[in-house]
Design an enzyme around this catalytic site. Structure first.
Site, mmCIF file in Angstrom:
data_model
loop_
_atom_site.group_PDB
_atom_site.id
_atom_site.type_symbol
_atom_site.label_atom_id
_atom_site.label_comp_id
_atom_site.label_asym_id
_atom_site.label_seq_id
_atom_site.Cartn_x
_atom_site.Cartn_y
_atom_site.Cartn_z
ATOM 1 N N TYR A 160 0.849 -1.209 0.000
ATOM 2 C CA TYR A 160 0.000 0.000 0.000
ATOM 3 C C TYR A 160 0.875 1.247 0.000
ATOM 4 O O TYR A 160 0.694 2.176 -0.787
ATOM 5 C CB TYR A 160 -0.893 -0.046 1.229
ATOM 6 C CG TYR A 160 -1.878 1.093 1.388
ATOM 7 C CD1 TYR A 160 -3.127 1.050 0.771
ATOM 8 C CD2 TYR A 160 -1.584 2.199 2.187
ATOM 9 C CE1 TYR A 160 -4.044 2.086 0.941
ATOM 10 C CE2 TYR A 160 -2.491 3.233 2.360
ATOM 11 C CZ TYR A 160 -3.725 3.166 1.741
ATOM 12 O OH TYR A 160 -4.625 4.193 1.903
ATOM 13 N N LYS A 164 1.186 4.152 -2.945
ATOM 14 C CA LYS A 164 0.848 5.558 -2.683
ATOM 15 C C LYS A 164 2.058 6.464 -2.941
ATOM 16 O O LYS A 164 1.918 7.571 -3.437
ATOM 17 C CB LYS A 164 0.348 5.722 -1.246
ATOM 18 C CG LYS A 164 -0.962 4.982 -0.954
ATOM 19 C CD LYS A 164 -2.081 5.435 -1.863
ATOM 20 C CE LYS A 164 -3.437 4.897 -1.438
ATOM 21 N NZ LYS A 164 -4.516 5.289 -2.364
HETATM 22 N N1 LIG Z 1 -10.005 5.983 4.801
HETATM 23 C C1 LIG Z 1 -8.762 6.352 5.104
HETATM 24 O O1 LIG Z 1 -8.381 6.438 6.285
HETATM 25 C C2 LIG Z 1 -7.792 6.680 3.999
HETATM 26 C C3 LIG Z 1 -6.538 7.235 4.362
HETATM 27 C C4 LIG Z 1 -5.624 7.546 3.367
HETATM 28 C C5 LIG Z 1 -5.937 7.288 2.041
HETATM 29 N N2 LIG Z 1 -7.141 6.759 1.725
HETATM 30 C C6 LIG Z 1 -7.408 6.480 0.319
HETATM 31 O O2 LIG Z 1 -8.601 7.113 -0.082
HETATM 32 C C7 LIG Z 1 -9.212 6.338 -1.126
HETATM 33 C C8 LIG Z 1 -10.646 6.051 -0.771
HETATM 34 O O3 LIG Z 1 -10.663 5.347 0.459
HETATM 35 P P1 LIG Z 1 -11.990 5.081 1.295
HETATM 36 O O4 LIG Z 1 -11.565 5.085 2.700
HETATM 37 O O5 LIG Z 1 -13.086 5.939 0.837
HETATM 38 O O6 LIG Z 1 -12.253 3.552 0.862
HETATM 39 P P2 LIG Z 1 -13.617 2.681 0.916
HETATM 40 O O7 LIG Z 1 -13.178 1.269 1.088
HETATM 41 O O8 LIG Z 1 -14.537 3.255 1.895
HETATM 42 O O9 LIG Z 1 -14.180 2.874 -0.555
HETATM 43 C C9 LIG Z 1 -13.390 2.450 -1.645
HETATM 44 C C10 LIG Z 1 -14.271 2.122 -2.825
HETATM 45 O O10 LIG Z 1 -13.414 1.601 -3.849
HETATM 46 C C11 LIG Z 1 -14.042 0.464 -4.413
HETATM 47 N N3 LIG Z 1 -13.017 -0.439 -4.967
HETATM 48 C C12 LIG Z 1 -12.170 -1.236 -4.257
HETATM 49 N N4 LIG Z 1 -11.434 -1.965 -5.107
HETATM 50 C C13 LIG Z 1 -11.817 -1.615 -6.365
HETATM 51 C C14 LIG Z 1 -11.424 -2.056 -7.647
HETATM 52 N N5 LIG Z 1 -10.490 -2.994 -7.819
HETATM 53 N N6 LIG Z 1 -12.022 -1.493 -8.725
HETATM 54 C C15 LIG Z 1 -12.987 -0.539 -8.560
HETATM 55 N N7 LIG Z 1 -13.405 -0.122 -7.360
HETATM 56 C C16 LIG Z 1 -12.826 -0.646 -6.277
HETATM 57 C C17 LIG Z 1 -14.803 -0.168 -3.267
HETATM 58 O O11 LIG Z 1 -15.839 -1.021 -3.750
HETATM 59 C C18 LIG Z 1 -15.320 1.052 -2.526
HETATM 60 O O12 LIG Z 1 -16.585 1.477 -3.028
HETATM 61 C C19 LIG Z 1 -8.334 5.080 -1.268
HETATM 62 O O13 LIG Z 1 -7.433 5.274 -2.336
HETATM 63 C C20 LIG Z 1 -7.598 5.005 0.042
HETATM 64 O O14 LIG Z 1 -6.359 4.344 -0.068
HETATM 65 C C21 LIG Z 1 -8.078 6.451 2.675
#
Ligand SMILES: NC(=O)c1ccc[n+]([C@@H]2O[C@H](COP(=O)([O-])OP(=O)(O)OC[C@H]3O[C@@H](n4cnc5c(N)ncnc54)[C@H](O)[C@@H]3O)[C@@H](O)[C@H]2O)c1
Length: 254
Positions: A160, A164
């Site tokens: 991961y 990133k």
């Molecule tokens: N939530 C956090 O704390 C956090 C922190 C830093 C970065 N991020 C990043 O923010 C972004 C969104 O995160 P989130 O927390 O909203 O995630 P989430 O899991 O709540 O939502 C992610 C969405 O992506 C979809 N998804 C997963 N794999 C997929 C694939 N192969 N093809 C198409 N869709 C796919 C899932 O079905 C889901 O609807 C991500 O890139 C995550 O790494 C999140």
């Protein structure tokens, strides 16, 4: 309804839940038509329903962002429906703390899958999304990094983190290459956000531990990331490209 994205079409990956869903609803409230791309068709349809409940316009497209043919098709479906594309928001990502750990503990196939979803997806989305942005006369690409790319953690998710980190380099490369096409590319680094991605890991103890390490004293609501994406998607950020925006409640400032 706001006007900040009036006339624009935004393609958002992972818009079925979490930050992507918030962004889809918010972008539509600001006048964008939104292509809601997700591997989970029911979740994407639910996001579209929420957009429509606010009298916005959206299209659900289903596919895996790690698969070239799926991304090519989802972008084609979006441009066919809305005639143009102005914003590519690479938001889809996975955090699998049980399978993606330190390099010493991670199996090769899981490493490859995490990199494919979190990094290669951005390759496919920009490969097929930049030509329609060029045809529209410019646009905005938003990448999703993480504070994981900026500091080390003793409880590691190395695939991961690597994905990133590489997105920072891709952001800068695309920003330079396509500036003359009036295509901007920036990256957001969220801290910890209260979404389904974090839900399996956020025990009360861990939540308390995280909150203690965040100067603002709390975890983010997904809307607090979506508002920054809105800023990058629209003309308010017209002189920004190749930039990194850290949205972490002060976590990395300490
Ligand atoms: N939530 C956090 O704390 C956090 C922190 C830093 C970065 N991020 C990043 O923010 C972004 C969104 O995160 P989130 O927390 O909203 O995630 P989430 O899991 O709540 O939502 C992610 C969405 O992506 C979809 N998804 C997963 N794999 C997929 C694939 N192969 N093809 C198409 N869709 C796919 C899932 O079905 C889901 O609807 C991500 O890139 C995550 O790494 C999140």
């Amino acid at each position: 309804m706001g006007e900040r994205l009036r006339g624009k079409v935004a393609f958002i990956t992972g818009a079925g839940m979490g930050i992507g869903r918030e962004a889809a609803v918010l972008f539509a409230q600001e006048g964008a038509r939104v292509v809601v791309a997700d591997i989970d068709g029911r979740a994407a349809t639910e996001t579209v329903a929420r957009v429509e409940a606010g009298r916005g316009e959206a299209l659900a497209v289903t596919g895996d962002v790690a698969i070239e043919a799926d991304v090519e098709r989802m972008i084609a479906e979006g441009t066919r429906r809305f005639d143009r594309l102005d914003v590519l928001y690479n938001n889809a990502g996975v955090l699998w703390k049980d399978r993606d750990r330190s390099v010493l503990e991670t199996d090769g196939p899981w490493w490859d899958r995490v990199i494919a979803i979190n990094l290669k997806s951005a390759f496919w989305v920009t490969k097929y999304g930049i030509p329609p942005l060029r045809r529209a006369g410019g646009g905005s690409i938003i990448m999703t990094g993480s504070v994981s790319a900026l500091v080390g953690f003793t409880r590691a998710q190395d695939a991961y983190t690597v994905a990133k980190g590489a997105l920072i380099s891709l952001t800068k490369s695309l920003a330079i290459q396509f500036a003359r096409d009036r295509i901007r590319c920036n990256i957001i680094h969220p801290g910890i956000v209260d979404t389904p991605l974090q839900a399996p890991y956020l025990t009360n103890d861990l939540r308390r531990e995280f909150q203690a390490g965040i100067p603002l004293g709390r975890i983010a609501h997904p809307r607090e990331i979506a508002t920054v994406a809105l800023f990058l998607a629209g003309d308010d950020s017209s002189f920004m490209t190749g930039a990194e925006l850290v949205v972490d409640g002060g976590f990395t400032a300490g």
